[in-house]
Enzyme design. Structure first.
Site, PDB file in Angstrom:
ATOM      1  CE  LYS A 191      35.144  39.081  38.855  1.00 10.14           C
ATOM      2  NZ  LYS A 191      35.766  38.172  39.635  1.00 10.14           N
TER       3      LYS A 191
ATOM      4  CG  ASP B 160      29.996  36.019  47.095  1.00 15.94           C
ATOM      5  OD1 ASP B 160      29.771  37.060  46.445  1.00 15.94           O
ATOM      6  OD2 ASP B 160      31.147  35.552  47.253  1.00 15.94           O
TER       7      ASP B 160
ATOM      8  CD1 TRP C   1      37.452  33.666  44.969  1.00 17.54           C
ATOM      9  CD2 TRP C   1      36.370  34.970  46.440  1.00 17.54           C
ATOM     10  NE1 TRP C   1      37.974  34.926  44.876  1.00 17.54           N
ATOM     11  CE2 TRP C   1      37.334  35.738  45.769  1.00 17.54           C
ATOM     12  CE3 TRP C   1      35.571  35.581  47.402  1.00 17.54           C
ATOM     13  CZ2 TRP C   1      37.533  37.097  46.040  1.00 17.54           C
ATOM     14  CZ3 TRP C   1      35.766  36.917  47.666  1.00 17.54           C
ATOM     15  CH2 TRP C   1      36.733  37.672  46.992  1.00 17.54           C
TER      16      TRP C   1
HETATM   17  N1  PMP Z   1      32.823  36.512  45.516  1.00 15.61           N
HETATM   18  C1  PMP Z   1      33.244  35.679  44.576  1.00 15.61           C
HETATM   19  C2  PMP Z   1      32.704  34.290  44.540  1.00 15.61           C
HETATM   20  C3  PMP Z   1      34.188  36.092  43.637  1.00 15.61           C
HETATM   21  O1  PMP Z   1      34.613  35.233  42.706  1.00 15.61           O
HETATM   22  C4  PMP Z   1      34.676  37.410  43.689  1.00 15.61           C
HETATM   23  C5  PMP Z   1      35.656  37.953  42.698  1.00 15.61           C
HETATM   24  N2  PMP Z   1      36.590  37.112  42.225  1.00 15.61           N
HETATM   25  C6  PMP Z   1      34.209  38.248  44.700  1.00 15.61           C
HETATM   26  C7  PMP Z   1      33.279  37.771  45.590  1.00 15.61           C
HETATM   27  C8  PMP Z   1      34.724  39.652  44.872  1.00 15.61           C
HETATM   28  O2  PMP Z   1      34.341  40.532  43.918  1.00 15.61           O
HETATM   29  P1  PMP Z   1      35.012  41.954  43.793  1.00 15.61           P
HETATM   30  O3  PMP Z   1      36.132  41.817  42.836  1.00 15.61           O
HETATM   31  O4  PMP Z   1      33.910  42.822  43.292  1.00 15.61           O
HETATM   32  O5  PMP Z   1      35.483  42.366  45.139  1.00 15.61           O
END
Ligand code: PMP
Length: 399
Positions: free
Chosen positions: A247, A212, A131
């Site tokens: 999500k 994560d 990410w």
């Molecule tokens: N980790 C990963 C791998 C993600 O894809 C995301 C959200 N796109 C997050 C963390 C962060 O999540 P949040 O929107 O709850 O901050």
């Protein structure tokens, strides 16, 4: 002016794709760039369990006093049980601390700051690719960020041997960021056997796993998707976990997530929590109550919990159905291309295999927005746009 020499900061590549999408006037435009689940009408759903949780929250009429730095106790317990299971030995031993954070991103940041207090000399390793924001988050906490081999584009599989060799060579205490399920951006998760090999190496090399988990419930179900969290806690003396409800509860803007730290004893856990609180205090003092309150209502009320699991299953099944339909519709148009791997990938994303040039053609000729890496958000497909997208992809695929 003190700002005269200030240059504009680089734009986040995912956000810039969305900005270009919003500026596009083509009525057929499709945004496959950002990782947001949309329902079949193309909207971000407000889950029925959340509507009920909101009514309950308002009816309770609680005063808006500051929450503790680590957030709502009831939320933390429920979030911890969702990850580990209430019966996990570490939970029973009170060796796990959980703090409500500002989304999964907040969990990552508070966890990173905590680890920096613990040992400022270690480095962080993330998967290649990962990410986008992992690098910025850990660098922002002061760490040097490196990447271990993960995705082999030519075979569309995990470079397990290279990954394990890299991990084996890292000094003890090194932080290894792992996606617990639904790897972002590739959609490719290790098999149970591969996970076991990864765990063995992490344990033997005395690395610190930072799991994560932002898509719990989108691969198989809530329980199975978090299995690795419990398994790492079984074997490693220190495990850090950032989890997100953005999500799974479709609560993106309420910023609901958690940081959990598995320690060696209840006493270590209490000391770790004191540092987590200090980090939070110095950053933003404490989390807001609304989103955490809604999540608590859903997680702890048996009827709402059951409703949520049903709604989550619907979201998961819809994404899987879109994967299948996309592959079939492209195959019907281009029998020379086998995109079956898209069906096997898990979570919201697919590493489609589209090249940067093909992504550019999709954008310029069809107003279909994806990331340059070829990552597409399958959760943005629906019965109205899927034929258009399948046709456009079939048109840009070249042998
Ligand atoms: N980790 C990963 C791998 C993600 O894809 C995301 C959200 N796109 C997050 C963390 C962060 O999540 P949040 O929107 O709850 O901050």
């Amino acid at each position: 002016s003190p700002l005269a020499a200030l240059e504009t900061a680089p734009i986040d590549p995912i956000i810039s794709v969305s900005e270009a999408f919003f500026a596009d006037t083509n009525p057929n435009k499709v945004n496959l760039g950002i990782g947001i689940y949309c329902d079949d009408s193309g909207k971000v759903p407000v889950l029925d369990c959340i509507k009920a949780a909101e009514q309950k929250f308002v009816a309770a009429g609680k005063p808006k006093y500051y929450l503790p730095m680590d957030g709502l106790g009831a939320f933390n317990r429920a979030a911890q049980h969702l990850l580990f299971g209430a019966e996990h030995q570490a939970v029973r031993d009170k060796r796990v601390v959980t703090a409500q954070t500002l989304g999964g991103s907040g969990g990552l940041k508070v966890g990173a700051d905590f680890l920096r207090v613990l040992n400022p000399r270690v480095e962080v390793w993330i998967s290649d690719p990962s990410w986008e924001n992992h690098t910025a988050l850990f660098e922002g906490a002061g760490f040097k960020v490196n990447s271990y081999p993960y995705y082999d584009a030519s075979t569309r599989s995990i470079k397990l041997d290279a990954m394990l060799t890299t991990l084996r060579g890292l000094p003890p205490g090194t932080i290894v960021v792992l996606h617990a399920c639904c790897h972002n951006p590739t959609g490719l998760d290790p098999t149970p056997r591969q996970w076991q090999q990864i765990r063995d190496v992490v344990k033997k090399a005395e690395l610190v796993p930072f799991l994560d988990i932002a898509y719990q419930g989108f691969a198989e179900n809530l329980h199975a998707d978090a299995a690795e969290v419990g398994r790492f806690a079984d074997v490693c003396p220190l495990v850090v976990v950032a989890s997100s409800f953005s999500k799974s509860l479709s609560l993106y803007s309420e910023r609901v997530g958690a940081l959990s730290i598995v320690t060696g004893s209840a006493d270590e856990a209490a000391r770790a929590l004191s540092h987590v609180k200090r980090v939070v205090r110095a950053n933003y003092s404490g989390p807001p109550s609304y989103g955490g309150g809604l999540a608590t209502n859903v997680l702890t009320d048996p009827a709402l919990r059951q409703q949520w699991e049903g709604e989550l299953a619907q979201m998961r099944d819809r994404v899987k159905s879109m994967r299948r339909q996309l592959v079939e519709k492209i195959r019907a148009r281009r029998a020379d291309f086998d995109l079956n791997y898209v069906i096997e990938q898990r979570g919201m994303f697919s590493y489609s295999g589209l090249t940067k040039a093909q992504v550019g053609r999709l954008r310029d000729e069809y107003s279909i927005y994806a990331l340059d890496s070829g990552r597409v958000c399958v959760a943005a497909l629906n019965s109205r746009n899927i034929d258009y997208v399948a046709q456009a992809i079939a048109n840009v695929l070249v042998t």
